[in-house]
Design a protein around this motif. Structure first.
Motif, mmCIF file in Angstrom:
data_model
loop_
_atom_site.group_PDB
_atom_site.id
_atom_site.type_symbol
_atom_site.label_atom_id
_atom_site.label_comp_id
_atom_site.label_asym_id
_atom_site.label_seq_id
_atom_site.Cartn_x
_atom_site.Cartn_y
_atom_site.Cartn_z
ATOM 1 N N ALA A 26 33.577 -14.352 35.049
ATOM 2 C CA ALA A 26 33.780 -15.286 33.935
ATOM 3 C C ALA A 26 32.510 -15.510 33.115
ATOM 4 O O ALA A 26 32.587 -15.914 31.952
ATOM 5 C CB ALA A 26 34.292 -16.626 34.468
ATOM 6 N N ASP A 27 31.349 -15.223 33.679
ATOM 7 C CA ASP A 27 30.094 -15.409 32.952
ATOM 8 C C ASP A 27 29.797 -14.273 31.981
ATOM 9 O O ASP A 27 28.892 -14.385 31.157
ATOM 10 C CB ASP A 27 28.933 -15.577 33.942
ATOM 11 C CG ASP A 27 29.080 -16.845 34.760
ATOM 12 O OD1 ASP A 27 29.293 -17.918 34.155
ATOM 13 O OD2 ASP A 27 28.979 -16.758 36.003
ATOM 14 N N GLY A 28 30.534 -13.159 32.073
ATOM 15 C CA GLY A 28 30.407 -12.069 31.117
ATOM 16 C C GLY A 28 29.138 -11.233 31.234
ATOM 17 O O GLY A 28 28.787 -10.515 30.305
ATOM 18 N N MET A 29 28.464 -11.285 32.376
ATOM 19 C CA MET A 29 27.226 -10.526 32.553
ATOM 20 C C MET A 29 27.476 -9.105 33.073
ATOM 21 O O MET A 29 26.577 -8.272 33.056
ATOM 22 C CB MET A 29 26.292 -11.256 33.522
ATOM 23 C CG MET A 29 25.842 -12.621 33.048
ATOM 24 S SD MET A 29 24.652 -12.526 31.694
ATOM 25 C CE MET A 29 23.290 -11.717 32.504
ATOM 26 N N GLY A 30 28.669 -8.848 33.617
ATOM 27 C CA GLY A 30 28.987 -7.521 34.136
ATOM 28 C C GLY A 30 28.597 -7.325 35.592
ATOM 29 O O GLY A 30 28.810 -6.260 36.148
ATOM 30 N N PHE A 31 27.986 -8.333 36.212
ATOM 31 C CA PHE A 31 27.608 -8.267 37.626
ATOM 32 C C PHE A 31 27.697 -9.666 38.219
ATOM 33 O O PHE A 31 27.798 -10.660 37.493
ATOM 34 C CB PHE A 31 26.204 -7.684 37.821
ATOM 35 C CG PHE A 31 25.113 -8.452 37.120
ATOM 36 C CD1 PHE A 31 24.460 -9.498 37.756
ATOM 37 C CD2 PHE A 31 24.736 -8.119 35.827
ATOM 38 C CE1 PHE A 31 23.454 -10.213 37.114
ATOM 39 C CE2 PHE A 31 23.733 -8.822 35.177
ATOM 40 C CZ PHE A 31 23.096 -9.867 35.827
ATOM 41 N N THR A 32 27.680 -9.723 39.531
ATOM 42 C CA THR A 32 27.705 -10.998 40.248
ATOM 43 C C THR A 32 26.434 -11.129 41.066
ATOM 44 O O THR A 32 25.948 -10.148 41.631
ATOM 45 C CB THR A 32 28.936 -11.057 41.185
ATOM 46 O OG1 THR A 32 30.104 -11.188 40.375
ATOM 47 C CG2 THR A 32 28.877 -12.239 42.138
ATOM 48 N N VAL A 33 25.919 -12.362 41.133
ATOM 49 C CA VAL A 33 24.810 -12.702 42.012
ATOM 50 C C VAL A 33 25.276 -13.800 42.944
ATOM 51 O O VAL A 33 25.853 -14.803 42.501
ATOM 52 C CB VAL A 33 23.557 -13.166 41.235
ATOM 53 C CG1 VAL A 33 22.449 -13.601 42.193
ATOM 54 C CG2 VAL A 33 23.069 -12.075 40.300
ATOM 55 N N CYS A 34 25.052 -13.600 44.250
ATOM 56 C CA CYS A 34 25.462 -14.571 45.267
ATOM 57 C C CYS A 34 24.292 -14.890 46.191
ATOM 58 O O CYS A 34 23.464 -14.022 46.470
ATOM 59 C CB CYS A 34 26.566 -14.005 46.168
ATOM 60 S SG CYS A 34 28.014 -13.392 45.327
ATOM 61 N N GLU A 35 24.254 -16.120 46.662
ATOM 62 C CA GLU A 35 23.420 -16.449 47.804
ATOM 63 C C GLU A 35 24.353 -16.465 49.001
ATOM 64 O O GLU A 35 25.310 -17.235 49.039
ATOM 65 C CB GLU A 35 22.748 -17.807 47.634
ATOM 66 C CG GLU A 35 21.854 -18.144 48.816
ATOM 67 C CD GLU A 35 21.228 -19.513 48.704
ATOM 68 O OE1 GLU A 35 20.020 -19.587 48.475
ATOM 69 O OE2 GLU A 35 21.980 -20.500 48.834
ATOM 70 N N THR A 36 24.102 -15.588 49.959
ATOM 71 C CA THR A 36 25.021 -15.359 51.068
ATOM 72 C C THR A 36 24.376 -15.747 52.390
ATOM 73 O O THR A 36 23.233 -15.380 52.657
ATOM 74 C CB THR A 36 25.430 -13.870 51.114
ATOM 75 O OG1 THR A 36 26.032 -13.523 49.865
ATOM 76 C CG2 THR A 36 26.407 -13.595 52.240
ATOM 77 N N LEU A 37 25.115 -16.478 53.192
ATOM 78 C CA LEU A 37 24.696 -16.812 54.553
ATOM 79 C C LEU A 37 25.638 -16.108 55.514
ATOM 80 O O LEU A 37 26.864 -16.189 55.356
ATOM 81 C CB LEU A 37 24.761 -18.321 54.785
ATOM 82 C CG LEU A 37 24.441 -18.743 56.209
ATOM 83 C CD1 LEU A 37 23.404 -19.845 56.211
ATOM 84 C CD2 LEU A 37 25.677 -19.174 56.939
ATOM 85 N N VAL A 38 25.072 -15.383 56.470
ATOM 86 C CA VAL A 38 25.835 -14.728 57.526
ATOM 87 C C VAL A 38 25.490 -15.460 58.822
ATOM 88 O O VAL A 38 24.323 -15.513 59.217
ATOM 89 C CB VAL A 38 25.484 -13.227 57.640
ATOM 90 C CG1 VAL A 38 26.401 -12.546 58.653
ATOM 91 C CG2 VAL A 38 25.561 -12.541 56.282
ATOM 92 N N ARG A 39 26.495 -16.038 59.462
ATOM 93 C CA ARG A 39 26.242 -16.860 60.642
ATOM 94 C C ARG A 39 25.711 -16.042 61.818
ATOM 95 O O ARG A 39 26.182 -14.923 62.075
ATOM 96 C CB ARG A 39 27.518 -17.582 61.062
ATOM 97 C CG ARG A 39 27.901 -18.672 60.104
ATOM 98 C CD ARG A 39 29.060 -19.522 60.628
ATOM 99 N NE ARG A 39 29.492 -20.412 59.586
ATOM 100 C CZ ARG A 39 30.460 -20.141 58.712
ATOM 101 N NH1 ARG A 39 31.113 -18.998 58.792
ATOM 102 N NH2 ARG A 39 30.773 -21.017 57.779
ATOM 103 N N LYS A 40 24.745 -16.633 62.519
ATOM 104 C CA LYS A 40 24.137 -15.970 63.675
ATOM 105 C C LYS A 40 25.202 -15.551 64.678
ATOM 106 O O LYS A 40 26.222 -16.229 64.852
ATOM 107 C CB LYS A 40 23.095 -16.873 64.334
ATOM 108 C CG LYS A 40 23.644 -18.121 64.955
ATOM 109 C CD LYS A 40 22.512 -18.967 65.520
ATOM 110 C CE LYS A 40 23.050 -20.291 66.050
ATOM 111 N NZ LYS A 40 21.967 -21.139 66.544
ATOM 112 N N GLY A 41 24.972 -14.400 65.300
ATOM 113 C CA GLY A 41 25.860 -13.903 66.339
ATOM 114 C C GLY A 41 27.155 -13.282 65.852
ATOM 115 O O GLY A 41 28.023 -12.961 66.649
#
Length: 124
Positions: A26-41
């Motif tokens: 929806a931002d029209g930039m052509g790419f996505t940026v995420c801050e991702t957390l992957v839970r330990k274990g």
């Protein structure tokens, strides 16, 4: 200009962690940026068939493992790029969460979630 903070967004629960989708289709930039957390274990079997993805580790540790079994350690300052729509396992260490900045091209809608199961790689 777009200015946005993770505190402005509700995190998306994607399966084995959370993702703050900072930029989406929806931002029209052509790419996505995420801050991702992957839970330990946790171990996540993932594949993006319609998107290329690059992940830069900002904290924690883990591994990315190819479908054929090649293993790569992920620590703060490491980037990995799934430039062939690679099926892979994302594994967070047993003792700390893995934190990534993820970039997707083309952009995600922003509401995608994984369906993690032992039957195969989750796709979107």
């Amino acid at each position: 200009m777009i200015v946005r903070s993770t505190s402005d967004l509700a995190p998306v629960e994607w399966g084995n962690g959370t993702s703050h989708r900072l930029l989406t289709e929806a931002d029209g930039m052509g790419f996505t940026v995420c801050e991702t957390l992957v839970r330990k274990g946790t171990t996540s079997a993932l594949q993006y068939r319609r998107h290329l993805e690059a992940c830069y580790c900002t904290g924690g540790s883990g591994e990315v493992v190819t479908a054929s079994g090649d293993r790569y350690k992920i620590t703060e300052g490491t980037i990995y790029a799934l430039d062939q729509n690679d099926a892979h396992y994302l594994i967070a260490s047993d003792y700390e969460d893995l934190r990534l900045i993820s970039v997707f091209s083309p952009a995600l809608r922003g509401d995608e979630k994984h369906t993690l199961s032992p039957d195969g790689f989750s796709q979107y």
